[in-house]
Design a protein around this motif. Structure first.
Motif, PDB file in Angstrom:
ATOM      1  N   ASN A 267     -43.165 -32.723  25.986  1.00 18.81           N
ATOM      2  CA  ASN A 267     -44.541 -33.147  26.281  1.00 18.81           C
ATOM      3  C   ASN A 267     -44.607 -34.485  27.015  1.00 18.81           C
ATOM      4  O   ASN A 267     -44.534 -35.559  26.401  1.00 18.81           O
ATOM      5  N   LEU A 268     -44.732 -34.397  28.315  1.00 17.74           N
ATOM      6  CA  LEU A 268     -44.855 -35.570  29.166  1.00 17.74           C
ATOM      7  C   LEU A 268     -46.259 -36.153  29.043  1.00 17.74           C
ATOM      8  O   LEU A 268     -47.249 -35.460  29.239  1.00 17.74           O
ATOM      9  N   ASN A 269     -46.339 -37.453  28.731  1.00 18.79           N
ATOM     10  CA  ASN A 269     -47.631 -38.105  28.528  1.00 18.79           C
ATOM     11  C   ASN A 269     -48.175 -38.794  29.766  1.00 18.79           C
ATOM     12  O   ASN A 269     -49.383 -38.826  29.980  1.00 18.79           O
TER      13      ASN A 269
ATOM     14  N   LEU B 257     -38.873 -42.813  29.530  1.00 19.55           N
ATOM     15  CA  LEU B 257     -38.905 -43.592  28.301  1.00 19.55           C
ATOM     16  C   LEU B 257     -39.528 -42.755  27.201  1.00 19.55           C
ATOM     17  O   LEU B 257     -40.458 -41.976  27.438  1.00 19.55           O
ATOM     18  N   SER B 258     -39.002 -42.917  25.990  1.00 21.55           N
ATOM     19  CA  SER B 258     -39.579 -42.303  24.805  1.00 21.55           C
ATOM     20  C   SER B 258     -40.143 -43.414  23.929  1.00 21.55           C
ATOM     21  O   SER B 258     -39.384 -44.252  23.431  1.00 21.55           O
TER      22      SER B 258
ATOM     23  N   TYR C  49     -35.682 -46.534  26.681  1.00 19.91           N
ATOM     24  CA  TYR C  49     -34.933 -45.765  27.684  1.00 19.91           C
ATOM     25  C   TYR C  49     -34.388 -44.479  27.074  1.00 19.91           C
ATOM     26  O   TYR C  49     -33.797 -44.481  25.995  1.00 19.91           O
ATOM     27  N   ALA C  50     -34.569 -43.368  27.816  1.00 20.08           N
ATOM     28  CA  ALA C  50     -34.051 -42.084  27.345  1.00 20.08           C
ATOM     29  C   ALA C  50     -33.158 -41.390  28.372  1.00 20.08           C
ATOM     30  O   ALA C  50     -32.170 -40.760  28.002  1.00 20.08           O
ATOM     31  N   LEU C  51     -33.490 -41.515  29.671  1.00 17.17           N
ATOM     32  CA  LEU C  51     -32.720 -40.790  30.686  1.00 17.17           C
ATOM     33  C   LEU C  51     -33.143 -41.290  32.062  1.00 17.17           C
ATOM     34  O   LEU C  51     -34.262 -41.781  32.231  1.00 17.17           O
TER      35      LEU C  51
ATOM     36  N   LEU D 195     -43.670 -39.629  25.963  1.00 15.44           N
ATOM     37  CA  LEU D 195     -42.757 -39.654  27.101  1.00 15.44           C
ATOM     38  C   LEU D 195     -43.455 -40.178  28.354  1.00 15.44           C
ATOM     39  O   LEU D 195     -44.539 -39.715  28.710  1.00 15.44           O
ATOM     40  N   THR D 196     -42.812 -41.126  29.004  1.00 15.76           N
ATOM     41  CA  THR D 196     -43.301 -41.696  30.257  1.00 15.76           C
ATOM     42  C   THR D 196     -42.224 -41.540  31.323  1.00 15.76           C
ATOM     43  O   THR D 196     -41.064 -41.875  31.085  1.00 15.76           O
TER      44      THR D 196
END
Length: 316
Positions: free
Chosen positions: A252-254, A201-202, A206-208, A185-186
């Motif tokens: 889990n945010l990367n 972004l996953s 694009y995710a949200l 996740l970014t």
């Protein structure tokens, strides 16, 4: 870059317009010109549709064209996401295209403030391999806004070729510059005088997304200290992460990528303190491309590269 020899990306913000001229040489993207100008008036709903401003906007475009190659004919334009209606929702992985379109039309009935035929509507279906579902985001743009842009470019040397949202243009540029490092996740934070844009972004998809206004709790967001700013950003980021966990099972945010203008340089340290397991960095959309620039353009991308993220996305 399709079959274009020379391509001009244009990012129309609320108070500034940015240009990137680029070419493909030997199959490689080469940026040849970068420019930025302030608008005489804000490009927002108070001016859009007012014909007396058309020549003033067109004059700025032609001023930029004075240094472009004679091959530069078309403009690929991004506009502020706040000028549109946008919505993201999770969908079952088994949904067909027709079922997705029907869902979008139902959602449009809930959010449009004018008749449906007054809008152009587009959507993206984002496949999230590690998610328990996928994501659809749609954007509705007033046809009157597109018509206004067409009138501006009719008065200029450039032909309006494409209109896109700065959100998607920025994500293309981020994916281009950091395609090898966007696993997990970014969060992309984009700072403008119109507010802050949040995109997640996953694995680069694009995710949200969401937006925050420039005034929070009665205070100008940019008057806050970096620590105060980071605390407010954390609340919005955490809200988005909870949404992804509940709807897609993503956690889990990367990393946190920061772009745009007017952000405090101390912000990265504050964000890394809040999210110790995540790397924070300033985005450089020119990191992986060739450059052949004059001195003025070189200074712009040395001092403000992160301000040209959406503009870079429009030449890709």
């Amino acid at each position: 870059m399709d079959n274009e020899t020379v391509r001009v990306g244009v990012d129309i913000g609320r108070d500034k317009i940015r240009f990137i001229e680029a070419e493909f040489w030997n199959g490689k993207l080469t940026v040849t010109n970068v420019q930025q100008y302030s608008f005489p008036v804000a490009f927002d709903f108070t001016t859009i549709g007012d014909s007396k401003f058309i020549p003033r906007f067109a004059e700025i475009i032609d001023k930029a064209c004075e240094t472009f190659s004679q091959k530069a004919k078309s403009a690929f334009v991004s506009i502020d996401r706040r000028l549109t209606i946008k919505k993201t929702f999770a969908v079952d992985k088994k949904l067909t295209d027709e079922e997705i379109r029907q869902h979008i039309e139902w959602e449009l009935e809930q959010v449009l403030i004018a008749p449906r035929d007054e809008y152009n509507v587009g959507y993206e279906h984002s496949i999230i391999p590690m998610g328990k579902g996928d994501v659809v985001v749609f954007v509705a743009v007033r046809k009157a806004l597109i018509g206004y842009l067409k009138e501006i470019f009719k008065k200029s040397r450039l032909t309006l070729e494409t209109v896109d949202l700065d959100l998607f243009a920025s994500l293309r540029a981020l994916q281009f510059a950091y395609k090898e490092t966007l696993n997990g996740l970014t969060v992309l934070l984009e700072f403008t005088r119109g507010g802050v844009g949040f995109s997640i972004l996953s694995d680069g998809r694009y995710a949200l997304s969401s937006e925050m206004p420039p005034v929070v709790d009665g205070k100008d967001f940019y008057s806050l200290s970096s620590a105060e700013m980071a605390d407010i950003l954390q609340k919005e980021i955490d809200k988005l992460l909870i949404n992804l966990r509940d709807n897609l099972g993503l956690m889990n945010l990367n990393r946190i990528a920061v772009a745009g203008e007017a952000a405090d340089k101390a912000l990265l340290n504050d964000l890394e303190h809040i999210y110790p397991g995540s790397a924070s960095f300033w985005v450089d959309p020119f990191a992986t491309c060739y450059k052949m620039l004059n001195l003025e353009s070189q200074r712009l991308i040395e001092n403000y590269p992160q301000s040209f993220l959406a503009c870079m996305g429009m030449v890709l």
